[in-house]
Design a protein around this motif. Structure first.
Motif, short mmCIF file in Angstrom:
data_model
loop_
_atom_site.label_atom_id
_atom_site.label_comp_id
_atom_site.label_asym_id
_atom_site.label_seq_id
_atom_site.Cartn_x
_atom_site.Cartn_y
_atom_site.Cartn_z
N SER A 48 33.61 18.17 106.90
CA SER A 48 32.49 17.22 106.95
C SER A 48 31.16 17.93 107.17
N TYR A 49 31.20 19.09 107.83
CA TYR A 49 29.97 19.89 107.95
C TYR A 49 29.65 20.55 106.60
N GLY A 50 30.70 21.08 105.98
CA GLY A 50 30.53 21.84 104.74
C GLY A 50 29.98 21.01 103.60
N PRO A 104 29.67 31.82 106.76
CA PRO A 104 30.51 30.65 106.55
C PRO A 104 30.15 29.54 107.55
N THR A 105 30.80 28.39 107.45
CA THR A 105 30.41 27.22 108.23
C THR A 105 30.63 27.41 109.73
N LEU A 106 31.77 27.96 110.12
CA LEU A 106 32.11 28.05 111.55
C LEU A 106 31.90 29.46 112.12
N SER A 107 31.42 29.53 113.35
CA SER A 107 31.31 30.82 114.05
C SER A 107 32.66 31.52 114.10
N ASN A 108 33.70 30.73 114.35
CA ASN A 108 35.05 31.28 114.48
C ASN A 108 35.46 32.04 113.22
N ILE A 127 23.99 29.60 108.55
CA ILE A 127 23.16 28.39 108.58
C ILE A 127 23.66 27.37 109.60
N SER A 128 24.78 27.66 110.26
CA SER A 128 25.30 26.70 111.24
C SER A 128 26.00 27.37 112.41
N ASN A 129 25.96 28.70 112.45
CA ASN A 129 26.70 29.39 113.49
C ASN A 129 25.88 29.52 114.76
N THR A 130 26.41 28.97 115.84
CA THR A 130 25.62 28.84 117.08
C THR A 130 26.21 29.62 118.24
N ALA A 131 27.35 30.28 118.01
CA ALA A 131 27.96 31.06 119.10
C ALA A 131 27.11 32.29 119.42
N GLU A 132 27.17 32.70 120.64
CA GLU A 132 26.55 33.96 121.07
C GLU A 132 27.20 35.11 120.30
N ALA A 177 35.78 30.11 118.74
CA ALA A 177 34.67 30.96 119.21
C ALA A 177 33.43 30.14 119.55
N PHE A 178 33.11 29.13 118.73
CA PHE A 178 31.92 28.31 118.99
C PHE A 178 32.09 27.43 120.23
N THR A 179 33.24 26.75 120.34
CA THR A 179 33.39 25.83 121.48
C THR A 179 33.47 26.59 122.80
N ALA A 229 33.09 20.71 121.65
CA ALA A 229 34.18 20.46 120.70
C ALA A 229 33.66 20.38 119.28
N LEU A 230 34.53 20.61 118.33
CA LEU A 230 34.20 20.37 116.92
C LEU A 230 34.45 18.89 116.61
N ILE A 231 33.97 18.44 115.48
CA ILE A 231 33.95 17.00 115.16
C ILE A 231 35.34 16.36 115.15
N GLY A 253 27.95 19.29 122.41
CA GLY A 253 27.28 20.46 121.84
C GLY A 253 27.08 20.27 120.34
N ASN A 254 26.83 21.37 119.64
CA ASN A 254 26.46 21.30 118.23
C ASN A 254 27.52 20.66 117.35
N GLY A 255 28.78 20.72 117.76
CA GLY A 255 29.84 20.11 116.98
C GLY A 255 29.66 18.61 116.80
N PHE A 256 28.91 17.98 117.72
CA PHE A 256 28.69 16.53 117.67
C PHE A 256 27.58 16.13 116.70
N GLN A 304 21.69 17.32 110.26
CA GLN A 304 21.19 18.64 110.67
C GLN A 304 21.75 19.77 109.79
N PHE A 305 23.03 19.64 109.41
CA PHE A 305 23.66 20.73 108.66
C PHE A 305 23.08 20.84 107.25
N ALA A 306 22.72 19.71 106.67
CA ALA A 306 22.06 19.72 105.37
C ALA A 306 20.67 20.34 105.48
C1 1QQ Z 1 29.70 26.91 115.04
C2 1QQ Z 1 29.11 25.56 115.08
C3 1QQ Z 1 29.78 24.48 114.34
C4 1QQ Z 1 29.54 23.15 114.96
C5 1QQ Z 1 29.26 24.54 112.94
C6 1QQ Z 1 29.75 23.49 112.03
O1 1QQ Z 1 28.05 25.40 115.67
O2 1QQ Z 1 30.86 27.10 114.63
O3 1QQ Z 1 28.99 27.84 115.46
#
Ligand code: 1QQ
Length: 374
Positions: A48-50, A104-108, A127-132, A177-179, A229-231, A253-256, A304-306
């Protein structure tokens, strides 16, 4: 002068012309289309993010290719929300001479795929990776997405002030990794705000039944539930919390940051608080034009992802035009020159750590939509 040579060494390019042109900025002219790649989660748990990201990229591609001087040939591949599949996609982009890759879409997934690009000297723009730590993987790795560390602290601060939070329960999936990264920031921010954490509970990204965890959380009588959490987990978690009579604010967090939350959780999503890297209420010319064009093209509002995906292509275009070249090292250099670029996300700068800097916003779900929390 060395037109064509370096792309041939990269294993052959799909473009007919040279990747270096003449002029710079708006007056740059490059003969052939610059080949760009994107690895997006079009299937699997993050689809759904992709999907939003794909829409954002295609809209930007249309806009950019209508401008004079430089055109882009964008290849979008599915990473399947899976690190192994993303590695294969990155290897393909390295081999076929792609100038730069988005995703890619996920930090993980990114943590595992990015080293392929770094090794090959192919720039990556997340464009969507928010992990440290995403951009710490190397000097070819950039992002236009704000980190959880740039968004969560002000979100926790705003929510604490607004709802006079004294005690919360924190919930997060501890196998992504992101959560996990988001959780660390949440814990630090709560401490900073002097909010007591009555309990911290973990689950798996694959979990969909949170009833027993939520029942236990309710017993702590928290003023809010704070969730990383992710969506796919966020939707049932929020839904089940309301079903169990938990009516305190839920802070995500950003997953929401995904309209799927409101579409699937319905009324249960009302009042959910989420920090975001994009303010849909921004009336800047760039955002107004983006939102109208997106609505026109897809018949729905962007998320936001778009907006981050659309901006990602603008950022790459700026980087290409900076040196009027689609050669990988030139694009890498161009990315370091992105300063105060006007985008739908606001005025955006790539800093010396290759991370993005721009304004963030704290939102609350109202009437099925993200609104600015005042
Ligand atoms: C990450 C995120 C996700 C919510 C991206 C879709 O922030 O994996 O870093």
């Amino acid at each position: 002068l060395l037109a064509g040579c370096s792309t041939a060494q990269d294993g052959g390019s799909t473009t007919a012309g040279s990747l270096t042109g003449s002029g710079s900025g708006d007056s740059c002219t490059i003969e052939g289309a610059v080949p760009l790649g994107a690895a997006l989660s079009l299937t699997g748990a993050a689809a759904s993010y992709g999907e939003s990201q794909q829409n954002g990229l295609n809209l930007a591609l249309k806009d950019l290719n209508a401008k004079d001087g430089v055109t882009y040939d964008l290849t979008i591949e599915d990473d399947g929300s899976d690190p192994k599949q993303a590695i294969g996609v990155f290897e393909k982009f390295v081999a076929d001479g792609t100038s730069a890759v988005i995703g890619p879409t996920l930090s993980n997934t990114a943590f595992q795929a990015q080293p392929i690009a770094q090794e090959a000297g192919m720039p990556v723009l997340a464009i969507s990776n928010t992990a440290e730590g995403i951009t710490e993987q190397g000097d070819f790795i950039f992002r236009d997405s704000l980190t959880e560390g740039q968004v969560i602290p002000q979100t926790i601060e705003a929510a604490t002030a607004k709802f006079d939070l004294k005690k919360v329960v924190v919930m997060y999936s501890n196998d992504d990794a992101f959560t996990e990264s988001g959780y660390t920031v949440m814990a630090d921010s709560l401490k900073e705000q002097g909010v007591e954490v009555a309990d911290t509970v973990t689950f798996s990204v694959k979990d969909t039944d949170f009833r027993s965890l939520l029942t236990a959380a309710k017993e702590s009588d928290p003023d809010a539930i704070v969730v990383s959490a992710l969506i796919e987990a966020a939707i049932p978690l929020v839904t089940q919390a309301r079903e169990l009579g938990i009516d305190v604010p839920i802070i995500g967090g950003n997953g929401f940051n995904n309209p799927q939350l409101m579409a699937d959780a319905g009324a249960a999503a009302e009042g959910v608080i989420v920090g975001a890297a994009w303010n849909s209420a921004s009336e800047s010319p760039e955002n107004t034009a983006f939102m109208a064009a997106y609505q026109d093209e897809y018949g729905s509002a962007p998320d936001q992802f778009a907006a981050q995906a659309y901006t990602g292509l603008l950022v790459l275009d700026h980087a290409v035009r900076a040196n009027c070249s689609g050669e990988r090292t030139d694009v890498q250099d161009g990315l370091t020159q992105v300063k105060d670029l006007k985008t739908p996300l606001g005025s955006l700068t790539i800093n010396e750590n290759r991370d993005a800097e721009h304004a963030a916003v704290v939102q609350i779900v109202e009437d099925g939509k993200f609104a600015v929390l005042n």
